[in-house]
Design a protein around this motif. Structure first.
Motif, PDB file in Angstrom:
ATOM      1  N   MET A  35       0.830  -1.208   0.000  1.00 50.91           N
ATOM      2  CA  MET A  35       0.000   0.000   0.000  1.00 50.91           C
ATOM      3  C   MET A  35       0.861   1.254   0.000  1.00 50.91           C
ATOM      4  SD  MET A  35      -3.380  -0.841   2.286  1.00 50.91           S
ATOM      5  CE  MET A  35      -2.531  -1.328   3.763  1.00 50.91           C
ATOM      6  N   GLY A  36       2.014   1.214   0.669  1.00 49.24           N
ATOM      7  CA  GLY A  36       2.936   2.351   0.639  1.00 49.24           C
ATOM      8  C   GLY A  36       3.493   2.585  -0.758  1.00 49.24           C
ATOM      9  N   VAL A  37       3.841   1.503  -1.442  1.00 47.93           N
ATOM     10  CA  VAL A  37       4.331   1.617  -2.823  1.00 47.93           C
ATOM     11  C   VAL A  37       3.232   2.171  -3.719  1.00 47.93           C
ATOM     12  CG1 VAL A  37       5.122   0.272  -4.817  1.00 47.93           C
ATOM     13  CG2 VAL A  37       6.058  -0.190  -2.545  1.00 47.93           C
ATOM     14  N   ALA A  38       2.005   1.691  -3.538  1.00 45.47           N
ATOM     15  CA  ALA A  38       0.882   2.183  -4.347  1.00 45.47           C
ATOM     16  C   ALA A  38       0.643   3.669  -4.080  1.00 45.47           C
ATOM     17  CB  ALA A  38      -0.380   1.382  -4.044  1.00 45.47           C
ATOM     18  N   GLY A  39       0.742   4.082  -2.828  1.00 43.40           N
ATOM     19  CA  GLY A  39       0.578   5.501  -2.498  1.00 43.40           C
ATOM     20  C   GLY A  39       1.646   6.350  -3.163  1.00 43.40           C
ATOM     21  N   ALA A  40       2.887   5.850  -3.207  1.00 44.55           N
ATOM     22  CA  ALA A  40       3.970   6.583  -3.867  1.00 44.55           C
ATOM     23  C   ALA A  40       3.718   6.688  -5.373  1.00 44.55           C
ATOM     24  CB  ALA A  40       5.304   5.891  -3.601  1.00 44.55           C
ATOM     25  N   ILE A  41       3.169   5.649  -5.986  1.00 50.55           N
ATOM     26  CA  ILE A  41       2.849   5.683  -7.416  1.00 50.55           C
ATOM     27  C   ILE A  41       1.747   6.709  -7.684  1.00 50.55           C
ATOM     28  CG2 ILE A  41       1.873   4.332  -9.319  1.00 50.55           C
ATOM     29  CD1 ILE A  41       3.314   1.889  -8.133  1.00 50.55           C
ATOM     30  N   ILE A  42       0.752   6.772  -6.815  1.00 52.39           N
ATOM     31  CA  ILE A  42      -0.335   7.746  -6.974  1.00 52.39           C
ATOM     32  C   ILE A  42       0.202   9.159  -6.872  1.00 52.39           C
ATOM     33  CG2 ILE A  42      -2.455   8.625  -5.916  1.00 52.39           C
ATOM     34  CD1 ILE A  42      -3.019   5.670  -5.083  1.00 52.39           C
ATOM     35  N   VAL A  43       1.063   9.405  -5.883  1.00 49.00           N
ATOM     36  CA  VAL A  43       1.652  10.739  -5.724  1.00 49.00           C
ATOM     37  C   VAL A  43       2.503  11.095  -6.945  1.00 49.00           C
ATOM     38  CG1 VAL A  43       3.318  12.062  -4.359  1.00 49.00           C
ATOM     39  CG2 VAL A  43       1.554  10.724  -3.210  1.00 49.00           C
ATOM     40  N   LEU A  44       3.250  10.138  -7.467  1.00 45.87           N
ATOM     41  CA  LEU A  44       4.049  10.379  -8.674  1.00 45.87           C
ATOM     42  C   LEU A  44       3.155  10.779  -9.845  1.00 45.87           C
ATOM     43  CD1 LEU A  44       6.775  10.222 -10.206  1.00 45.87           C
ATOM     44  CD2 LEU A  44       6.194   7.832 -10.682  1.00 45.87           C
ATOM     45  N   GLY A  45       2.028  10.094 -10.005  1.00 50.86           N
ATOM     46  CA  GLY A  45       1.104  10.440 -11.089  1.00 50.86           C
ATOM     47  C   GLY A  45       0.572  11.859 -10.952  1.00 50.86           C
ATOM     48  N   PHE A  46       0.224  12.258  -9.721  1.00 55.82           N
ATOM     49  CA  PHE A  46      -0.259  13.622  -9.523  1.00 55.82           C
ATOM     50  C   PHE A  46       0.842  14.654  -9.723  1.00 55.82           C
ATOM     51  CE2 PHE A  46      -3.923  11.560  -7.555  1.00 55.82           C
ATOM     52  CZ  PHE A  46      -4.947  12.361  -8.022  1.00 55.82           C
ATOM     53  N   LEU A  47       2.067  14.324  -9.340  1.00 53.21           N
ATOM     54  CA  LEU A  47       3.172  15.249  -9.568  1.00 53.21           C
ATOM     55  C   LEU A  47       3.447  15.438 -11.063  1.00 53.21           C
ATOM     56  CD1 LEU A  47       5.698  14.259  -6.762  1.00 53.21           C
ATOM     57  CD2 LEU A  47       4.304  16.337  -6.920  1.00 53.21           C
ATOM     58  N   LEU A  48       3.262  14.376 -11.841  1.00 54.07           N
ATOM     59  CA  LEU A  48       3.448  14.494 -13.285  1.00 54.07           C
ATOM     60  C   LEU A  48       2.382  15.373 -13.932  1.00 54.07           C
ATOM     61  CD1 LEU A  48       4.496  10.856 -14.230  1.00 54.07           C
ATOM     62  CD2 LEU A  48       5.933  12.905 -14.292  1.00 54.07           C
TER      63      LEU A  48
END
Length: 104
Positions: A35-48
């Protein structure tokens, strides 16, 4: 006067609450890591998806870049899908213990 001591039994000390075994918990350590990895992927998508906006004084053509309208939302969406996968993930030891308890 005599001093009276009362010994409490172990069940009285817990006030009726029992600790659950680790096998009975719905989520394990690996679930939280995923879930932590998934949260980091979501944040990366929003940063992009972030960038300078177009204002009334100047038009910024970068608001229509592929990174902001295709790549960012796709990565964020995949992160949300991976979050669902991370929550539903069942490790092998939980699978084995669930199978053995249903056979009894």
């Amino acid at each position: 006067m005599a001093k009276i001591t009362i010994k409490k039994s172990q069940s009285q000390e817990n006030n009726g609450l029992e600790r659950e075994s680790k096998q009975d918990l719905p989520l394990t350590r690996i679930n939280f890591i995923l879930m932590g990895v998934a949260g980091a992927i979501i944040v990366l998508g929003f940063l992009l998806m972030t960038g300078a906006p177009a204002t009334s004084e100047a038009f910024n053509p970068d608001i229509f870049s592929t990174r902001r309208i295709v790549v960012g939302p796709t990565i964020a969406f995949l992160g949300f899908l991976f979050m669902g996968f991370a929550i539903m993930w069942k490790s092998n030891d939980r699978k084995n213990s669930a199978g053995s308890s249903s056979e009894e």
